[in-house]
Design a protein around this motif. Structure first.
Motif, PDB file in Angstrom:
ATOM      1  N   ASP A 192      20.522 -37.338  75.481  1.00 44.11           N
ATOM      2  CA  ASP A 192      18.929 -37.294  75.212  1.00 44.11           C
ATOM      3  C   ASP A 192      18.702 -36.388  76.507  1.00 44.11           C
ATOM      4  O   ASP A 192      19.466 -35.868  77.189  1.00 44.11           O
ATOM      5  N   ASP A 193      17.314 -36.466  76.677  1.00 42.33           N
ATOM      6  CA  ASP A 193      16.728 -35.509  77.586  1.00 42.33           C
ATOM      7  C   ASP A 193      17.171 -36.205  79.134  1.00 42.33           C
ATOM      8  O   ASP A 193      17.312 -35.147  79.988  1.00 42.33           O
ATOM      9  N   GLN A 194      17.461 -37.463  79.385  1.00 38.07           N
ATOM     10  CA  GLN A 194      17.750 -37.816  80.679  1.00 38.07           C
ATOM     11  C   GLN A 194      19.454 -37.599  80.933  1.00 38.07           C
ATOM     12  O   GLN A 194      19.872 -37.994  82.066  1.00 38.07           O
ATOM     13  N   HIS A 195      20.006 -37.641  79.966  1.00 45.41           N
ATOM     14  CA  HIS A 195      21.530 -37.818  79.795  1.00 45.41           C
ATOM     15  C   HIS A 195      22.318 -36.443  79.261  1.00 45.41           C
ATOM     16  O   HIS A 195      22.499 -36.440  78.127  1.00 45.41           O
ATOM     17  N   VAL A 196      22.532 -35.424  80.109  1.00 43.74           N
ATOM     18  CA  VAL A 196      23.132 -34.330  79.648  1.00 43.74           C
ATOM     19  C   VAL A 196      24.251 -34.035  80.720  1.00 43.74           C
ATOM     20  O   VAL A 196      24.387 -34.035  81.838  1.00 43.74           O
ATOM     21  N   PHE A 197      25.445 -33.792  80.016  1.00 41.49           N
ATOM     22  CA  PHE A 197      26.876 -33.810  80.753  1.00 41.49           C
ATOM     23  C   PHE A 197      27.416 -32.264  80.436  1.00 41.49           C
ATOM     24  O   PHE A 197      27.236 -31.684  79.373  1.00 41.49           O
ATOM     25  N   ARG A 198      28.332 -32.124  81.548  1.00 41.94           N
ATOM     26  CA  ARG A 198      28.936 -30.694  81.332  1.00 41.94           C
ATOM     27  C   ARG A 198      30.371 -31.226  81.786  1.00 41.94           C
ATOM     28  O   ARG A 198      30.621 -32.174  82.852  1.00 41.94           O
ATOM     29  N   SER A 251      21.906 -44.891  82.732  1.00 43.30           N
ATOM     30  CA  SER A 251      21.140 -46.116  81.792  1.00 43.30           C
ATOM     31  C   SER A 251      22.538 -47.050  81.476  1.00 43.30           C
ATOM     32  O   SER A 251      23.671 -46.337  81.222  1.00 43.30           O
ATOM     33  N   LYS A 252      22.413 -48.165  81.311  1.00 44.64           N
ATOM     34  CA  LYS A 252      23.452 -48.883  80.866  1.00 44.64           C
ATOM     35  C   LYS A 252      24.048 -48.791  79.524  1.00 44.64           C
ATOM     36  O   LYS A 252      24.935 -49.100  79.108  1.00 44.64           O
ATOM     37  N   ASN A 253      22.978 -48.166  78.762  1.00 47.50           N
ATOM     38  CA  ASN A 253      23.274 -47.859  77.221  1.00 47.50           C
ATOM     39  C   ASN A 253      24.274 -46.552  76.975  1.00 47.50           C
ATOM     40  O   ASN A 253      24.633 -46.444  75.808  1.00 47.50           O
ATOM     41  N   ILE A 254      24.442 -45.934  78.078  1.00 49.34           N
ATOM     42  CA  ILE A 254      25.367 -44.734  77.943  1.00 49.34           C
ATOM     43  C   ILE A 254      26.792 -45.129  78.345  1.00 49.34           C
ATOM     44  O   ILE A 254      27.070 -45.630  79.341  1.00 49.34           O
ATOM     45  N   ASN A 255      27.760 -44.762  77.145  1.00 47.42           N
ATOM     46  CA  ASN A 255      28.901 -45.138  77.329  1.00 47.42           C
ATOM     47  C   ASN A 255      29.805 -43.858  77.829  1.00 47.42           C
ATOM     48  O   ASN A 255      29.860 -42.914  77.024  1.00 47.42           O
ATOM     49  N   LEU A 256      30.221 -43.862  79.145  1.00 48.70           N
ATOM     50  CA  LEU A 256      30.673 -42.740  79.711  1.00 48.70           C
ATOM     51  C   LEU A 256      31.961 -42.070  78.826  1.00 48.70           C
ATOM     52  O   LEU A 256      32.426 -41.166  78.998  1.00 48.70           O
ATOM     53  N   SER A 257      32.693 -43.255  78.552  1.00 52.20           N
ATOM     54  CA  SER A 257      33.807 -42.944  77.881  1.00 52.20           C
ATOM     55  C   SER A 257      33.690 -42.206  76.522  1.00 52.20           C
ATOM     56  O   SER A 257      34.575 -41.308  76.110  1.00 52.20           O
ATOM     57  N   GLU A 258      32.775 -42.364  75.998  1.00 52.16           N
ATOM     58  CA  GLU A 258      32.229 -41.809  74.661  1.00 52.16           C
ATOM     59  C   GLU A 258      31.721 -40.352  74.984  1.00 52.16           C
ATOM     60  O   GLU A 258      32.031 -39.564  74.101  1.00 52.16           O
ATOM     61  N   VAL A 259      31.067 -40.406  75.999  1.00 48.61           N
ATOM     62  CA  VAL A 259      30.552 -39.029  76.406  1.00 48.61           C
ATOM     63  C   VAL A 259      31.754 -38.170  76.816  1.00 48.61           C
ATOM     64  O   VAL A 259      32.071 -36.997  76.193  1.00 48.61           O
ATOM     65  N   ARG A 277      26.937 -35.355  85.211  1.00 48.43           N
ATOM     66  CA  ARG A 277      25.560 -35.623  84.513  1.00 48.43           C
ATOM     67  C   ARG A 277      24.582 -34.638  85.250  1.00 48.43           C
ATOM     68  O   ARG A 277      24.413 -34.832  86.410  1.00 48.43           O
ATOM     69  N   ILE A 278      23.992 -33.910  84.674  1.00 47.69           N
ATOM     70  CA  ILE A 278      23.179 -32.836  85.072  1.00 47.69           C
ATOM     71  C   ILE A 278      21.945 -33.738  85.354  1.00 47.69           C
ATOM     72  O   ILE A 278      21.270 -34.277  84.487  1.00 47.69           O
ATOM     73  N   VAL A 330      37.401 -34.054  76.047  1.00 42.83           N
ATOM     74  CA  VAL A 330      38.612 -34.259  76.120  1.00 42.83           C
ATOM     75  C   VAL A 330      39.145 -35.547  75.646  1.00 42.83           C
ATOM     76  O   VAL A 330      38.307 -36.499  75.428  1.00 42.83           O
ATOM     77  N   ASP A 331      40.535 -35.457  75.488  1.00 44.36           N
ATOM     78  CA  ASP A 331      40.994 -37.006  75.041  1.00 44.36           C
ATOM     79  C   ASP A 331      41.543 -37.618  76.235  1.00 44.36           C
ATOM     80  O   ASP A 331      42.564 -37.850  76.646  1.00 44.36           O
ATOM     81  N   ALA A 332      40.419 -38.477  76.849  1.00 37.91           N
ATOM     82  CA  ALA A 332      40.686 -39.169  78.086  1.00 37.91           C
ATOM     83  C   ALA A 332      39.443 -40.262  78.105  1.00 37.91           C
ATOM     84  O   ALA A 332      38.424 -39.903  77.807  1.00 37.91           O
ATOM     85  N   THR A 333      39.828 -41.343  78.878  1.00 38.69           N
ATOM     86  CA  THR A 333      38.835 -42.162  78.867  1.00 38.69           C
ATOM     87  C   THR A 333      38.736 -42.727  80.486  1.00 38.69           C
ATOM     88  O   THR A 333      37.807 -43.350  80.801  1.00 38.69           O
ATOM     89  N   VAL A 334      39.511 -42.472  81.088  1.00 42.83           N
ATOM     90  CA  VAL A 334      39.623 -42.925  82.657  1.00 42.83           C
ATOM     91  C   VAL A 334      38.949 -41.931  83.509  1.00 42.83           C
ATOM     92  O   VAL A 334      39.126 -40.596  83.507  1.00 42.83           O
TER      93      VAL A 334
END
Length: 357
Positions: free
Chosen positions: A97-103, A2-10, A43-44, A15-19
């Motif tokens: 959310d239910d569609q955006h779960v990260f590890r 989704s375009k609404n998901i900011n991967l850097s925020e995830v 993203r699972i 960790v302290d990283a954005t790239v």
């Protein structure tokens, strides 16, 4: 994604990283390399794995168990099993959310993956890697693991699904594949062999990987040794025969599983020797007499099961496996059934190989 998901925020939840950049060529989860942090963000795919709590609990418990075993044997748990990188809240995954779960996993330095190989050294190491995984987990209480995909290798239930697909004939294709249907139903008479052996206890319930492709092992870049088994999403209770058989279904075939020239499709005894030698170098003292006896049949069984699943999906209108042409699943089924025939012809030879090893 989704375009609404900011991967850097995830990523900041771990960790302290954005790239980061996309990584690998997996078909299920979205994967990103985070170089500065030395990690792999994923993203699972919750369409496939609908319960991330159970999924990650399995992985957490199994990897923690493996770390202790590896340390006890003088190994390096930072390299020899997956290391989960926890969130800033100490959790094993982060849910938007239910569609955006990260590890996130720690990256294993100086390793490589091999997409496919017929090199005996690579196949020996792959066998040893999956064998070591099984051996280290042989005293893990397998029945405490969640069954992430219920009845995944319950071959009789795969046969019942085929019979239902034949009866319903949703895509109107049954009349055109009577030869393939007849073959699948005739072979079904031995399809319950491993399930029955699990039920009577002659084959023990073990922790199984259930996706033993060669590219699910990390190899040392310099030595070529198998270092770490990865992709633990389908770790479940099962039989060691499933992992052995499915690995050889792929590496033992002389052609891709959708090769349409069936004269090119046969089973390689050379590949069987190399992989089995590696596997048994770790597992020969752990396997029961019945497991050793059924190793050759397991290759035929898992190949048959896969072909049956392809044929079922073809009859259902190609709703499960991704296809790239109209009759792709039928071509895959024919390919796997040809391989079943060749394995059956060589079963006695394969049994002699196991005895010698």
């Amino acid at each position: 994604m989704s375009k609404n998901i900011n991967l850097s925020e995830v990523l900041a939840q771990f960790v302290d990283a954005t790239v980061m950049e996309t990584y690998g060529n997996g078909h299920i989860n979205d994967t990103y390399s985070v170089g500065k942090a030395g990690g792999i963000l994923q993203r699972i795919n919750t369409s496939v794995f609908s319960n991330p709590d159970e999924l990650m609990e399995n992985i957490e418990n199994v990897t923690a168990f493996l770390r202790k075993k590896i340390e006890a044997e003088g190994g390096n748990p930072e390299r020899e099993t997956l290391c989960i990188m926890k969130t800033i809240d100490g959790k094993s995954y982060y849910k938007v959310d239910d569609q955006h779960v990260f590890r996130m996993y720690r990256f294993v330095d100086d390793t490589k993956t091999i997409e496919e190989s017929n090199n005996p050294k690579d196949l020996y190491e792959a066998g040893a890697g999956f064998g070591r995984f099984q051996r280290m987990l042989e005293d893990y209480p397998a029945d405490t693991l969640y069954e992430i995909i219920p009845d995944f290798h319950h071959t009789p239930k795969r046969v019942e699904a085929l019979k239902q697909a034949i009866a319903e004939d949703k895509a109107g294709r049954a009349a055109s594949v009577q030869k393939e249907i007849a073959f699948a139903l005739e072979q079904a008479k031995w399809a319950d062999t491993v399930v029955k052996a699990l039920e009577d206890g002659s084959v023990p319930l073990r922790v199984t990987h259930n996706d033993t492709k060669i590219n699910n092992i990390l190899f040392d870049k310099i030595t070529g040794k198998a270092v770490c088994v990865i992709d633990l999403d389908t770790v479940m209770p099962g039989s060691a025969l499933y992992d052995f058989g499915d690995a050889l279904r792929v590496v033992g075939s002389t052609a891709a599983e959708d090769e349409t020239d069936l004269d090119m499709v046969w089973f390689s005894e050379k590949a069987f020797v190399a992989f089995a030698k590696g596997f048994l170098s770790e597992m020969k003292e752990s396997l029961t007499e019945r497991e050793l006896e059924l190793l050759p049949l397991s290759v035929k069984l898992l190949t048959y099961e896969c072909g049956t699943r392809f044929l079922t999906d073809y009859l259902n209108g190609d709703t499960y496996f991704k296809i790239h042409r109209e009759h792709h699943n039928l071509e895959r089924a024919r390919n796997q059934f040809k391989l079943v025939e060749d394995i059956a012809r060589k079963e006695d030879v394969l049994a002699d190989i196991i005895k010698k090893l």
